[in-house]
Design a protein around this motif. Sequence first.
Motif, PDB file in Angstrom:
ATOM      1  N   HIS A  58      36.409  45.174  97.226  1.00 57.21           N
ATOM      2  CA  HIS A  58      37.004  45.391  95.912  1.00 57.21           C
ATOM      3  C   HIS A  58      38.032  46.506  95.970  1.00 57.21           C
ATOM      4  O   HIS A  58      38.098  47.267  96.932  1.00 57.21           O
ATOM      5  CB  HIS A  58      35.925  45.679  94.859  1.00 57.21           C
ATOM      6  CG  HIS A  58      35.376  47.074  94.864  1.00 57.21           C
ATOM      7  ND1 HIS A  58      34.484  47.529  95.789  1.00 57.21           N
ATOM      8  CD2 HIS A  58      35.604  48.115  94.016  1.00 57.21           C
ATOM      9  CE1 HIS A  58      34.175  48.797  95.527  1.00 57.21           C
ATOM     10  NE2 HIS A  58      34.839  49.179  94.451  1.00 57.21           N
ATOM     11  N   HIS A  60      40.448  48.967  92.797  1.00 54.53           N
ATOM     12  CA  HIS A  60      40.401  49.350  91.394  1.00 54.53           C
ATOM     13  C   HIS A  60      41.776  49.270  90.748  1.00 54.53           C
ATOM     14  O   HIS A  60      42.791  49.293  91.420  1.00 54.53           O
ATOM     15  CB  HIS A  60      39.843  50.769  91.251  1.00 54.53           C
ATOM     16  CG  HIS A  60      38.351  50.796  91.354  1.00 54.53           C
ATOM     17  ND1 HIS A  60      37.521  50.795  90.261  1.00 54.53           N
ATOM     18  CD2 HIS A  60      37.537  50.795  92.436  1.00 54.53           C
ATOM     19  CE1 HIS A  60      36.268  50.791  90.669  1.00 54.53           C
ATOM     20  NE2 HIS A  60      36.239  50.798  91.982  1.00 54.53           N
ATOM     21  N   GLU A  65      38.134  56.795  93.896  1.00 52.47           N
ATOM     22  CA  GLU A  65      36.713  56.965  94.192  1.00 52.47           C
ATOM     23  C   GLU A  65      36.515  58.010  95.278  1.00 52.47           C
ATOM     24  O   GLU A  65      37.315  58.100  96.207  1.00 52.47           O
ATOM     25  CB  GLU A  65      36.085  55.649  94.675  1.00 52.47           C
ATOM     26  CG  GLU A  65      35.941  54.612  93.585  1.00 52.47           C
ATOM     27  CD  GLU A  65      35.211  53.374  94.056  1.00 52.47           C
ATOM     28  OE1 GLU A  65      34.453  52.818  93.266  1.00 52.47           O
ATOM     29  OE2 GLU A  65      35.414  52.934  95.214  1.00 52.47           O
ATOM     30  N   TYR A  67      33.305  58.917  97.808  1.00 53.82           N
ATOM     31  CA  TYR A  67      31.961  58.598  98.285  1.00 53.82           C
ATOM     32  C   TYR A  67      31.431  59.793  99.065  1.00 53.82           C
ATOM     33  O   TYR A  67      32.129  60.320  99.929  1.00 53.82           O
ATOM     34  CB  TYR A  67      31.982  57.387  99.221  1.00 53.82           C
ATOM     35  CG  TYR A  67      32.329  56.077  98.553  1.00 53.82           C
ATOM     36  CD1 TYR A  67      33.656  55.716  98.324  1.00 53.82           C
ATOM     37  CD2 TYR A  67      31.333  55.178  98.174  1.00 53.82           C
ATOM     38  CE1 TYR A  67      33.979  54.499  97.729  1.00 53.82           C
ATOM     39  CE2 TYR A  67      31.652  53.962  97.589  1.00 53.82           C
ATOM     40  CZ  TYR A  67      32.970  53.634  97.363  1.00 53.82           C
ATOM     41  OH  TYR A  67      33.271  52.432  96.772  1.00 53.82           O
ATOM     42  N   ARG A  99      38.287  47.857  99.828  1.00 56.68           N
ATOM     43  CA  ARG A  99      37.205  48.616 100.461  1.00 56.68           C
ATOM     44  C   ARG A  99      35.913  47.825 100.553  1.00 56.68           C
ATOM     45  O   ARG A  99      35.636  46.975  99.721  1.00 56.68           O
ATOM     46  CB  ARG A  99      36.946  49.915  99.684  1.00 56.68           C
ATOM     47  CG  ARG A  99      36.272  49.679  98.345  1.00 56.68           C
ATOM     48  CD  ARG A  99      36.613  50.710  97.318  1.00 56.68           C
ATOM     49  NE  ARG A  99      38.033  50.673  97.003  1.00 56.68           N
ATOM     50  CZ  ARG A  99      38.655  51.528  96.190  1.00 56.68           C
ATOM     51  NH1 ARG A  99      37.973  52.480  95.584  1.00 56.68           N
ATOM     52  NH2 ARG A  99      39.947  51.423  95.966  1.00 56.68           N
ATOM     53  N   GLN A 115      33.761  58.087  90.477  1.00 53.31           N
ATOM     54  CA  GLN A 115      35.099  57.556  90.215  1.00 53.31           C
ATOM     55  C   GLN A 115      35.646  58.110  88.912  1.00 53.31           C
ATOM     56  O   GLN A 115      34.912  58.351  87.958  1.00 53.31           O
ATOM     57  CB  GLN A 115      35.141  56.037  90.256  1.00 53.31           C
ATOM     58  CG  GLN A 115      34.232  55.315  89.311  1.00 53.31           C
ATOM     59  CD  GLN A 115      34.473  53.803  89.399  1.00 53.31           C
ATOM     60  OE1 GLN A 115      35.432  53.282  88.844  1.00 53.31           O
ATOM     61  NE2 GLN A 115      33.590  53.112  90.104  1.00 53.31           N
TER      62      GLN A 115
END
Length: 133
Positions: A58, A60, A65, A67, A99, A115
């Motif tokens: 996916h 955005h 984001e 992580y 990603r 996010q």
Amino acid sequence: SIMNQAELQTSSEGYSIATVGDLASFEGKAFVKDILNTTSMEVSFGTLAPGCTVPFFHHHKQNEEVYVVLSGEGVFILDGKEEPVASGSIVRVAPSVSRNTKCTGSVPLVYICIQAKAGSLEQYTMGDGVVEQ
Ligand code: ZN
């Protein structure tokens, strides 16, 4: 896997405290925004079992984001490039980057994903924090 096993512990007008329980036994994915009523970011906890990959790639529309890998070992696939990660790795991904994540170790990959809208932060800690006397 268990969806949204996060639980609210306490909340008031000014703050909320939730738990996803013992991280060593946490499974699946938990989005805590609804529980904490966050308004500027989304935070989720995720785990991937050994050998498992998120079942989709996916990207955005607007959100950046970050992580934070808490435990385990894995690979982030970012625009087709495989990048190894392990406990302590922190990965920032721009909105348009395709990603995916897989767990390559013998224990689950446990991570937090934060996010927020890319470019939306107006001040960082030193500009926004106010030290009280
Ligand atoms: Zn995402």
